[in-house]
Design a protein around this motif. Structure first.
Motif, PDB file in Angstrom:
ATOM      1  N   PRO A 153     -14.197   4.987  18.797  1.00  0.00           N
ATOM      2  CA  PRO A 153     -13.199   4.584  17.798  1.00  0.00           C
ATOM      3  C   PRO A 153     -13.287   5.482  16.572  1.00  0.00           C
ATOM      4  N   PRO A 154     -12.150   5.732  15.911  1.00  0.00           N
ATOM      5  CA  PRO A 154     -12.166   6.634  14.755  1.00  0.00           C
ATOM      6  C   PRO A 154     -13.002   6.071  13.616  1.00  0.00           C
ATOM      7  N   ALA A 155     -13.628   6.962  12.862  1.00  0.00           N
ATOM      8  CA  ALA A 155     -14.382   6.546  11.684  1.00  0.00           C
ATOM      9  C   ALA A 155     -13.412   6.121  10.589  1.00  0.00           C
ATOM     10  N   HIS A 156     -13.918   5.373   9.631  1.00  0.00           N
ATOM     11  CA  HIS A 156     -13.108   4.988   8.486  1.00  0.00           C
ATOM     12  C   HIS A 156     -12.524   6.223   7.804  1.00  0.00           C
ATOM     13  N   VAL A 157     -11.281   6.112   7.375  1.00  0.00           N
ATOM     14  CA  VAL A 157     -10.711   7.102   6.479  1.00  0.00           C
ATOM     15  C   VAL A 157     -11.403   6.930   5.128  1.00  0.00           C
ATOM     16  N   ARG A 158     -11.801   8.015   4.528  1.00  0.00           N
ATOM     17  CA  ARG A 158     -12.536   7.926   3.269  1.00  0.00           C
ATOM     18  C   ARG A 158     -11.831   8.730   2.184  1.00  0.00           C
ATOM     19  N   VAL A 159     -11.757   8.120   0.991  1.00  0.00           N
ATOM     20  CA  VAL A 159     -11.109   8.729  -0.163  1.00  0.00           C
ATOM     21  C   VAL A 159     -12.178   9.029  -1.208  1.00  0.00           C
ATOM     22  N   PRO A 160     -12.178  10.226  -1.792  1.00  0.00           N
ATOM     23  CA  PRO A 160     -13.201  10.527  -2.796  1.00  0.00           C
ATOM     24  C   PRO A 160     -13.035   9.692  -4.063  1.00  0.00           C
ATOM     25  N   VAL A 161     -14.189   9.264  -4.611  1.00  0.00           N
ATOM     26  CA  VAL A 161     -14.236   8.536  -5.874  1.00  0.00           C
ATOM     27  C   VAL A 161     -15.013   9.396  -6.855  1.00  0.00           C
ATOM     28  N   ASP A 172     -17.467  10.959  -9.046  1.00  0.00           N
ATOM     29  CA  ASP A 172     -18.882  10.732  -9.356  1.00  0.00           C
ATOM     30  C   ASP A 172     -19.496   9.537  -8.615  1.00  0.00           C
ATOM     31  N   GLU A 173     -18.805   9.011  -7.585  1.00  0.00           N
ATOM     32  CA  GLU A 173     -19.311   7.805  -6.930  1.00  0.00           C
ATOM     33  C   GLU A 173     -19.346   7.906  -5.404  1.00  0.00           C
ATOM     34  N   GLY A 174     -19.056   9.045  -4.822  1.00  0.00           N
ATOM     35  CA  GLY A 174     -19.057   9.155  -3.373  1.00  0.00           C
ATOM     36  C   GLY A 174     -17.671   8.943  -2.790  1.00  0.00           C
ATOM     37  N   ASP A 175     -17.596   8.119  -1.728  1.00  0.00           N
ATOM     38  CA  ASP A 175     -16.337   7.911  -1.025  1.00  0.00           C
ATOM     39  C   ASP A 175     -16.005   6.426  -0.930  1.00  0.00           C
ATOM     40  N   PHE A 176     -14.699   6.158  -0.797  1.00  0.00           N
ATOM     41  CA  PHE A 176     -14.202   4.798  -0.605  1.00  0.00           C
ATOM     42  C   PHE A 176     -13.669   4.680   0.812  1.00  0.00           C
ATOM     43  N   PRO A 177     -14.258   3.819   1.663  1.00  0.00           N
ATOM     44  CA  PRO A 177     -13.776   3.671   3.038  1.00  0.00           C
ATOM     45  C   PRO A 177     -12.539   2.765   3.083  1.00  0.00           C
ATOM     46  N   VAL A 178     -11.445   3.290   3.592  1.00  0.00           N
ATOM     47  CA  VAL A 178     -10.171   2.566   3.586  1.00  0.00           C
ATOM     48  C   VAL A 178     -10.075   1.658   4.800  1.00  0.00           C
ATOM     49  N   GLY A 179      -9.766   0.388   4.554  1.00  0.00           N
ATOM     50  CA  GLY A 179      -9.552  -0.554   5.635  1.00  0.00           C
ATOM     51  C   GLY A 179      -8.080  -0.712   5.961  1.00  0.00           C
ATOM     52  N   ARG A 180      -7.263  -0.994   4.945  1.00  0.00           N
ATOM     53  CA  ARG A 180      -5.826  -1.137   5.136  1.00  0.00           C
ATOM     54  C   ARG A 180      -5.123  -0.805   3.822  1.00  0.00           C
ATOM     55  N   ILE A 181      -3.823  -0.634   3.901  1.00  0.00           N
ATOM     56  CA  ILE A 181      -3.012  -0.271   2.736  1.00  0.00           C
ATOM     57  C   ILE A 181      -1.909  -1.313   2.597  1.00  0.00           C
ATOM     58  N   ILE A 182      -1.888  -1.983   1.454  1.00  0.00           N
ATOM     59  CA  ILE A 182      -0.858  -2.977   1.157  1.00  0.00           C
ATOM     60  C   ILE A 182       0.041  -2.393   0.074  1.00  0.00           C
ATOM     61  N   CYS A 183       1.336  -2.346   0.326  1.00  0.00           N
ATOM     62  CA  CYS A 183       2.283  -1.710  -0.583  1.00  0.00           C
ATOM     63  C   CYS A 183       3.253  -2.729  -1.162  1.00  0.00           C
ATOM     64  N   VAL A 184       3.667  -2.468  -2.385  1.00  0.00           N
ATOM     65  CA  VAL A 184       4.597  -3.340  -3.101  1.00  0.00           C
ATOM     66  C   VAL A 184       5.896  -2.589  -3.327  1.00  0.00           C
ATOM     67  N   GLY A 185       7.009  -3.212  -2.969  1.00  0.00           N
ATOM     68  CA  GLY A 185       8.325  -2.665  -3.257  1.00  0.00           C
ATOM     69  C   GLY A 185       9.048  -3.517  -4.287  1.00  0.00           C
ATOM     70  N   ARG A 186      10.001  -2.907  -4.981  1.00  0.00           N
ATOM     71  CA  ARG A 186      10.825  -3.625  -5.961  1.00  0.00           C
ATOM     72  C   ARG A 186       9.985  -4.184  -7.104  1.00  0.00           C
ATOM     73  N   ASN A 187       9.188  -3.311  -7.751  1.00  0.00           N
ATOM     74  CA  ASN A 187       8.368  -3.751  -8.878  1.00  0.00           C
ATOM     75  C   ASN A 187       8.715  -3.029 -10.173  1.00  0.00           C
ATOM     76  N   TYR A 188       9.753  -2.197 -10.163  1.00  0.00           N
ATOM     77  CA  TYR A 188      10.288  -1.554 -11.365  1.00  0.00           C
ATOM     78  C   TYR A 188      11.802  -1.763 -11.354  1.00  0.00           C
ATOM     79  N   ALA A 189      12.338  -2.337 -12.433  1.00  0.00           N
ATOM     80  CA  ALA A 189      13.750  -2.704 -12.455  1.00  0.00           C
ATOM     81  C   ALA A 189      14.668  -1.507 -12.270  1.00  0.00           C
TER      82      ALA A 189
END
Length: 216
Positions: free
Chosen positions: A7-15, A17-34
């Protein structure tokens, strides 16, 4: 019975001075600016914002991002992104929700879900995350080939980040590894292979990348 594949390894985003952030899922918001709601032909009626998800493999870090297949109308949407840790929001960064607008429009006309226009590989571009509380005010901007397209303020959000997190939590309990894309201001527009995109939010590491042809 064991896996027949690794199985693929976690996608990781650099932080920063703190290493990496392992991404589990992405939740997006629409219609939040008039103003963005209006530029898309709608009105702010006070209803809950739209929530949708992208898979972890949608994360793209640059410096090159391939133009996705099956579209001739790819749009940029710059957003504040919050990274969720064991105790809540632990970092934030500049993200771009890429949207296959033609496919999204077709899905809307059919009354179907948006996944075909939103949940594709490399469709959630993200810069380096900054640890600590996310900014609640300041400029949010995006330019293409040096020309400013989006120039808004975080204060223009219809719902603040704490309000969004409370809303999301009613439907999808937030967990460590979640990324929350909080919506985009007005000025969204098309991208083409060869375009250079620069995005910024006051107080966060800037994001820049080049859109390349998917065959490159």
């Amino acid at each position: 019975m064991g896996y027949l594949f690794e199985p693929p390894a976690h996608v990781r985003v650099p932080v920063r001075d703190e290493g990496d952030f392992p991404v589990g899922r992405i939740i997006c918001v629409g219609r939040n600016y008039a103003e963005h709601i209006r530029e898309m032909g709608g009105e702010d009626t006070g209803e809950e914002p739209v929530l949708f998800m992208k898979p972890a493999r949608a994360v793209a870090l640059g410096p090159d991002v391939p133009y996705p297949p099956a579209t001739t109308d790819l749009h940029h949407e710059v957003e504040l992104v919050a990274a969720i840790g064991p105790g809540g929001v632990i970092a934030s960064g500049v993200g771009i929700d890429l949207t296959r607008r033609d496919l999204q429009a077709g899905a809307k006309q059919r009354g179907g879900p948006w996944e075909i226009g939103k949940a594709f590989d490399n469709g959630a571009v993200l810069g380096t995350l900054k640890p600590g509380p996310p900014p609640s005010e300041g400029g949010i901007r995006l330019s293409v080939n040096g020309a400013v397209r989006q120039d808004g303020r975080l204060e223009q959000m219809i719902r603040t980040l704490p309000e969004l997190l409370a809303l999301i939590g009613k439907y999808f309990p937030l967990a460590a590894g979640d990324l929350v894309y909080t919506g985009t201001p007005s000025g969204v527009g098309p991208l083409l292979p060869g375009d250079t995109i620069e995005a910024s939010i006051d107080g966060l590491p800037p994001l820049s990348f080049r859109m390349i042809d998917r065959k490159a």
